[in-house]
Scaffold this motif. Structure first.
Motif, PDB file in Angstrom:
ATOM      1  N   GLN A   1     100.502  53.476 -16.872  1.00  0.00           N
ATOM      2  CA  GLN A   1     101.855  53.822 -16.445  1.00  0.00           C
ATOM      3  C   GLN A   1     102.841  52.888 -17.120  1.00  0.00           C
ATOM      4  O   GLN A   1     102.566  51.707 -17.322  1.00  0.00           O
TER       5      GLN A   1
ATOM      6  N   ASN B   1     109.065  53.340 -15.836  1.00  0.00           N
ATOM      7  CA  ASN B   1     109.052  54.733 -15.380  1.00  0.00           C
ATOM      8  C   ASN B   1     107.651  55.064 -14.879  1.00  0.00           C
ATOM      9  O   ASN B   1     106.774  55.395 -15.661  1.00  0.00           O
ATOM     10  N   LYS B   2     107.455  54.981 -13.604  1.00  0.00           N
ATOM     11  CA  LYS B   2     106.123  55.173 -13.014  1.00  0.00           C
ATOM     12  C   LYS B   2     105.585  56.593 -13.200  1.00  0.00           C
ATOM     13  O   LYS B   2     104.395  56.821 -13.081  1.00  0.00           O
ATOM     14  N   LYS B   3     106.465  57.565 -13.473  1.00  0.00           N
ATOM     15  CA  LYS B   3     106.009  58.934 -13.671  1.00  0.00           C
ATOM     16  C   LYS B   3     105.426  59.145 -15.067  1.00  0.00           C
ATOM     17  O   LYS B   3     104.605  60.024 -15.264  1.00  0.00           O
ATOM     18  N   SER B   4     105.879  58.363 -16.020  1.00  0.00           N
ATOM     19  CA  SER B   4     105.407  58.517 -17.399  1.00  0.00           C
ATOM     20  C   SER B   4     104.157  57.688 -17.632  1.00  0.00           C
ATOM     21  O   SER B   4     104.016  56.588 -17.119  1.00  0.00           O
ATOM     22  N   GLN B   5     103.275  58.257 -18.437  1.00  0.00           N
ATOM     23  CA  GLN B   5     102.037  57.574 -18.783  1.00  0.00           C
ATOM     24  C   GLN B   5     101.915  57.509 -20.302  1.00  0.00           C
ATOM     25  O   GLN B   5     102.437  58.370 -21.011  1.00  0.00           O
TER      26      GLN B   5
ATOM     27  N   SER C   1      97.345  68.588 -19.691  1.00  0.00           N
ATOM     28  CA  SER C   1      97.025  67.784 -18.513  1.00  0.00           C
ATOM     29  C   SER C   1      95.564  67.936 -18.099  1.00  0.00           C
ATOM     30  O   SER C   1      94.889  66.945 -17.788  1.00  0.00           O
TER      31      SER C   1
END
Length: 150
Positions: free
Chosen positions: A78, A82-86, A62
């Motif tokens: 994004q 799934n807004k948390k996954s990139q 990260s």
């Protein structure tokens, strides 16, 4: 310690040192070139898979990705579902740097393998893959917080 592991470590440190010096002009700090090239080779990779590929923990990955994004080498998108996954892609600047890094990698490999036949290179590659697979078992175990029995 085994001479085999000492030799592998010595080779890895020498090549890493060369790369860090030669890639300084690209404004890449230690080790960032590894992340950049793997993203270039795997467009759309997610950070979790990149960390596994490079055998680093999620927080180390990260931090490296934040720096590469800030420097304009990569961009994160994004996922719609799934807004948390990139997912990760290299930028034009990143592609130019990755191309330079790939040329250096090909040169280093040519130098390292000079004097070996194709069969010897294939045999060596097979041995190294076997060693990596053996080590991966321990890496997975320790990564999950467990300890190896010595």
């Amino acid at each position: 310690m085994s001479e085999v592991l000492r030799e592998i470590g010595s080779i890895a440190r020498a090549l890493d040192g060369i790369s860090n010096l030669e890639f300084k002009e690209l404004d890449l700090t230690k080790g960032q070139y590894l992340y950049l090239v793997r993203i270039q080779e795997n467009p759309g990779i997610i950070p979790e898979h990149l960390a596994q590929l490079l055998r680093v923990d999620a927080s180390t990955c990260s931090r490296a990705l934040q720096k590469l994004t800030k420097q304009g080498f990569i961009e994160k998108h994004q996922l719609a579902h799934n807004k948390k996954s990139q997912i990760l892609y290299v930028t034009a600047k990143g592609q130019e740097a990755a191309d330079f890094i790939q040329r250096e990698n090909r040169y280093s490999e040519k130098q390292a393998l000079a004097g070996l036949t194709k069969d010897e290179v294939a045999t060596l590659t097979g041995f190294l893959q076997h060693i990596r697979e053996n080590i991966d078992k321990d890496w997975q175990l320790v990564k999950k917080g467990q300890h190896r029995e010595y």
